[in-house]
Design an enzyme around this catalytic site. Structure first.
Site, PDB file in Angstrom:
ATOM      1  N   ARG A 141       0.660  -1.053  -0.080  1.00 27.35           N
ATOM      2  CA  ARG A 141      -0.101   0.093  -0.051  1.00 27.35           C
ATOM      3  C   ARG A 141       0.949   1.327   0.018  1.00 27.35           C
ATOM      4  NH1 ARG A 141      -4.626   0.157   4.489  1.00 27.35           N
ATOM      5  NH2 ARG A 141      -2.777   0.649   5.789  1.00 27.35           N
ATOM      6  N   LYS A 195      -2.536   6.398   1.408  1.00 26.96           N
ATOM      7  CA  LYS A 195      -2.363   6.951   2.801  1.00 26.96           C
ATOM      8  C   LYS A 195      -1.574   8.189   2.584  1.00 26.96           C
ATOM      9  CE  LYS A 195      -2.779   4.529   7.059  1.00 26.96           C
ATOM     10  NZ  LYS A 195      -4.329   4.492   7.507  1.00 26.96           N
ATOM     11  N   GLU A 249     -16.632   6.398   3.506  1.00 27.56           N
ATOM     12  CA  GLU A 249     -15.686   5.894   4.707  1.00 27.56           C
ATOM     13  C   GLU A 249     -15.801   7.026   5.702  1.00 27.56           C
ATOM     14  OE1 GLU A 249     -11.572   4.819   4.998  1.00 27.56           O
ATOM     15  OE2 GLU A 249     -11.290   5.723   2.886  1.00 27.56           O
TER      16      GLU A 249
HETATM   17  C1  PLP Z   1      -5.467   3.692   7.300  1.00 24.75           C
HETATM   18  C2  PLP Z   1      -6.845   4.020   6.932  1.00 24.75           C
HETATM   19  C3  PLP Z   1      -7.900   2.887   7.018  1.00 24.75           C
HETATM   20  C4  PLP Z   1      -7.742   1.545   8.034  1.00 24.75           C
HETATM   21  O1  PLP Z   1      -6.602   0.943   7.090  1.00 24.75           O
HETATM   22  P1  PLP Z   1      -6.293  -0.436   7.906  1.00 24.75           P
HETATM   23  O2  PLP Z   1      -5.188  -0.782   7.205  1.00 24.75           O
HETATM   24  O3  PLP Z   1      -7.229  -1.477   8.332  1.00 24.75           O
HETATM   25  O4  PLP Z   1      -5.568   0.181   9.311  1.00 24.75           O
HETATM   26  C5  PLP Z   1      -9.107   3.326   6.521  1.00 24.75           C
HETATM   27  N1  PLP Z   1      -9.388   4.642   6.228  1.00 24.75           N
HETATM   28  C6  PLP Z   1      -8.519   5.513   6.000  1.00 24.75           C
HETATM   29  C7  PLP Z   1      -8.735   6.712   5.315  1.00 24.75           C
HETATM   30  C8  PLP Z   1      -7.144   5.439   6.326  1.00 24.75           C
HETATM   31  O5  PLP Z   1      -6.181   6.139   6.217  1.00 24.75           O
END
Ligand code: PLP
Length: 345
Positions: free
Chosen positions: A86, A188, A224
């Site tokens: 990722r 991210k 989300e």
């Molecule tokens: C990091 C993140 C998540 C959760 O991801 P995980 O890999 O399950 O920790 C969900 N939404 C956003 C916007 C994120 O930055």
């Protein structure tokens, strides 16, 4: 002697989700088109140019995962290969150099092992949070990608997310947008969080725990929250999660969908989810590394309340099974699918 490390004396149950400085962190610098060998260091401070790309144009990104002490006393992490992949996607989108996957995993192993005294014991509910991150370190004033970067991994112990049981949250449908179509919502990037701060502070002031963001183009579909993916359970026990190009692909959510299908025998589906149909669901949860699943009891859409049948007192039954199974896998109580548990020592 087995060379057992003496654990730090910390009040594991009450340390919360805060930064506690630990002994060692990993640092590697990118210069002249390549990464250096990388080192562990006890120095928790960074000195960079006042004009560094990260300070001017926010060229930075991060990852988040945890190390756990399992029931049989091993220290493990959960699917770190997916975090590496990722971060690779994130770096490509942000014109940052990729830090190779094997080195990413090696850096995590080294930092966790070097801070073994801070890995909370099994049964404490606490875990060691691992934060890999990268930023542009060389000066940039004309808008362009920087020439030099720093990759780091720090760790910090974090307390149990739910103290005294997971109480369902009340969240609001936000009027702010999190991610544009074809923007950076699926990676991210630190910038996604910077611009969500005003929305979350506003939501908190109004008494809500989180924001439900909708798709900015039509404002009809569920995306989300600021840092967690949605998972819903239908009244006929199907587990559904929103499909969208601008959702961050949560490793927890992807793992829970596999757990739902292969361990609980439930039907699963990733599809577009309309805000309008949320009132028909039986359960709702927020998925991410920090909490695994936080149950949602109520969603408020501009004064209109959507109350999930699972109520405001406890997790819904399927949410609870998903939570117990995935945390059981992570803590070594339930056999994991091949490759999910990465043993550090
Ligand atoms: C990091 C993140 C998540 C959760 O991801 P995980 O890999 O399950 O920790 C969900 N939404 C956003 C916007 C994120 O930055």
């Amino acid at each position: 002697m087995s060379g057992e490390i003496e654990k730090k004396q910390m009040d594991w149950a009450n340390i919360g989700f805060n930064y506690h400085v630990t002994d060692q962190r990993y640092v590697s610098n990118y210069k002249d088109g390549k990464w250096d060998d990388g080192v562990l260091t006890s120095d928790d401070k960074i000195t960079i140019s006042e004009c560094a790309g990260v300070l001017q144009y926010s060229q930075s990104c991060f990852e988040g995962l945890k190390a756990y002490t399992t029931e049989d006393g091993k220290i493990v992490t959960f699917r770190p290969d997916l975090n590496a992949e990722r971060m690779e996607n994130t770096c490509k989108r942000l014109e940052m150099p990729v830090f190779p996957k094997e080195r990413f995993i090696d850096a995590i192993e080294r930092v966790v092992a070097a801070n073994e005294a801070y890995v909370p014991p099994y049964g404490s509910g606490a875990t060691l949070y691992i934060r890999p991150y990268m930023f542009a370190s060389s000066p940039v004033i004309g808008v362009k990608p920087a020439e030099e970067y720093q990759f780091r991994v720090l760790v910090t112990p974090v307390g149990p997310y739910f103290k005294g049981g997971a109480k369902p949250l009340t969240i609001k449908v936000s009027d702010f947008d999190r991610a544009a179509p074809h923007g950076t919502g699926h990676v991210k990037a630190g910038l996604n969080y910077a611009m969500s701060l005003h929305a979350i502070v506003t939501a908190h002031e109004e008494g809500y725990s989180e924001n439900m963001y909708l798709d900015p183009a039509t404002r009809t579909k569920v995306e989300e929250t600021g840092g967690a993916n949605f998972l819903f359970v239908t009244k006929d026990q199907k587990v559904v999660t929103p499909k969208s190009e601008s959702i961050l692909p949560s490793i927890t959510r992807r793992s829970l969908m596999i757990v739902a299908k292969d361990y609980l025998g439930l039907e699963v589906e990733e599809r577009e989810i309309l805000l309008e149909e949320v009132k028909d669901f039986a359960e709702c949860g927020l998925c991410g590394t920090a909490a695994v699943i936080s149950p949602v009891g109520k969603i408020v859409d501009h004064g209109k309340e959507i109350c999930l049948p699972s109520g405001m007192d406890e997790m819904g039954p399927i949410t609870k099974k998903l939570y117990d199974t995935l945390t059981g896998i992570q803590m070594g109580r339930i056999e994991a699918p091949e490759g999910w548990i990465h043993v550090i020592k």
